[in-house]
Design a protein around this motif. Structure first.
Motif, PDB file in Angstrom:
ATOM      1  N   LYS A 113     118.225  13.529 157.269  1.00  0.00           N
ATOM      2  CA  LYS A 113     116.772  13.439 157.451  1.00  0.00           C
ATOM      3  C   LYS A 113     116.203  14.743 156.910  1.00  0.00           C
ATOM      4  CE  LYS A 113     117.149  10.721 161.660  1.00  0.00           C
ATOM      5  NZ  LYS A 113     116.823  10.662 163.086  1.00  0.00           N
TER       6      LYS A 113
ATOM      7  N   ASP B 177     115.878  18.586 162.620  1.00  0.00           N
ATOM      8  CA  ASP B 177     114.628  18.406 161.879  1.00  0.00           C
ATOM      9  C   ASP B 177     113.518  19.250 162.505  1.00  0.00           C
ATOM     10  OD1 ASP B 177     113.459  16.985 164.022  1.00  0.00           O
ATOM     11  OD2 ASP B 177     113.739  15.032 163.063  1.00  0.00           O
ATOM     12  N   ALA B 178     112.331  19.180 161.935  1.00  0.00           N
ATOM     13  CA  ALA B 178     111.214  20.024 162.369  1.00  0.00           C
ATOM     14  C   ALA B 178     110.775  19.744 163.804  1.00  0.00           C
ATOM     15  CB  ALA B 178     110.030  19.850 161.414  1.00  0.00           C
ATOM     16  N   THR B 179     111.091  18.557 164.324  1.00  0.00           N
ATOM     17  CA  THR B 179     110.721  18.227 165.708  1.00  0.00           C
ATOM     18  C   THR B 179     111.805  18.628 166.701  1.00  0.00           C
ATOM     19  OG1 THR B 179     111.688  15.995 165.735  1.00  0.00           O
ATOM     20  CG2 THR B 179     109.431  16.226 164.860  1.00  0.00           C
ATOM     21  N   GLY B 180     112.952  19.110 166.201  1.00  0.00           N
ATOM     22  CA  GLY B 180     114.062  19.490 167.067  1.00  0.00           C
ATOM     23  C   GLY B 180     115.108  18.397 167.222  1.00  0.00           C
ATOM     24  N   GLU B 181     114.890  17.239 166.594  1.00  0.00           N
ATOM     25  CA  GLU B 181     115.872  16.160 166.688  1.00  0.00           C
ATOM     26  C   GLU B 181     117.129  16.534 165.912  1.00  0.00           C
ATOM     27  OE1 GLU B 181     116.530  11.477 165.518  1.00  0.00           O
ATOM     28  OE2 GLU B 181     114.500  12.302 165.443  1.00  0.00           O
ATOM     29  N   GLU B 182     118.269  16.277 166.529  1.00  0.00           N
ATOM     30  CA  GLU B 182     119.564  16.601 165.928  1.00  0.00           C
ATOM     31  C   GLU B 182     120.194  15.348 165.340  1.00  0.00           C
ATOM     32  OE1 GLU B 182     121.743  18.338 169.170  1.00  0.00           O
ATOM     33  OE2 GLU B 182     120.453  20.111 169.212  1.00  0.00           O
TER      34      GLU B 182
END
Length: 155
Positions: A46, A65-70
């Motif tokens: 992503k 990602d930029a939202t903190g999702e791994e």
């Protein structure tokens, strides 16, 4: 491609570089500083802003990602600093399709020979030879160019 063709051996991708630093430094750069040299803008699952190793057997290699999702890239199978590490590589695939990546670090005159072997293409259910060829080209940019350049500067 028929299932029978998936069982035929597919040669591993093998890349070797010599970097201008000691094995311990090369191992550190490859693992602890991966987010500084890995081209996340081109090679991520992503849109990612970071990636990290959990430095132990069973640990993860993942992007963030930029939202903190791994998003998982793989699991550490071997963690032997400064000599070697191995991963069950499963970016974009399930555990049953994981390939194996072995990275070794060997002292040579003037630095460290770092060898990456990406094998297990037969585990992929769809287009294993095509994915092998894509990774072969991708490792040129990621490993032979980006990692080498960063490790040489870190030396």
């Amino acid at each position: 491609m028929t299932a029978a063709l998936h069982t035929l051996p597919i040669p591993p991708v093998v890349k070797t570089v010599t970097v201008a630093c000691a094995p311990a430094k090369a191992f550190h750069v490859f693992t602890s500083q991966i987010a500084r040299w890995y081209p996340l803008d081109r090679f991520s699952v992503k849109p990612a802003v970071d990636c990290r190793f959990e430095p132990h057997v069973g640990g993860r290699l993942y992007e963030i990602d930029a939202t903190g999702e791994e998003t998982l890239w793989g699991h550490v199978l071997e963690w032997n600093p400064p000599n070697a590490l191995a991963l069950a590589w499963r970016a974009r695939v399930g555990d049953d399709e994981a390939q194996r990546i072995d990275v070794t670090f060997r002292a040579v005159p003037g630095g460290t020979e770092v060898r990456l072997v990406h094998a297990g293409w037969e585990n992929l259910k769809v287009e294993p030879r095509e994915w092998r060829d894509r990774y072969d080209g991708g490792w040129v940019e990621v490993f032979e160019r980006r990692f080498k350049r960063f490790a040489d500067k870190a030396g």
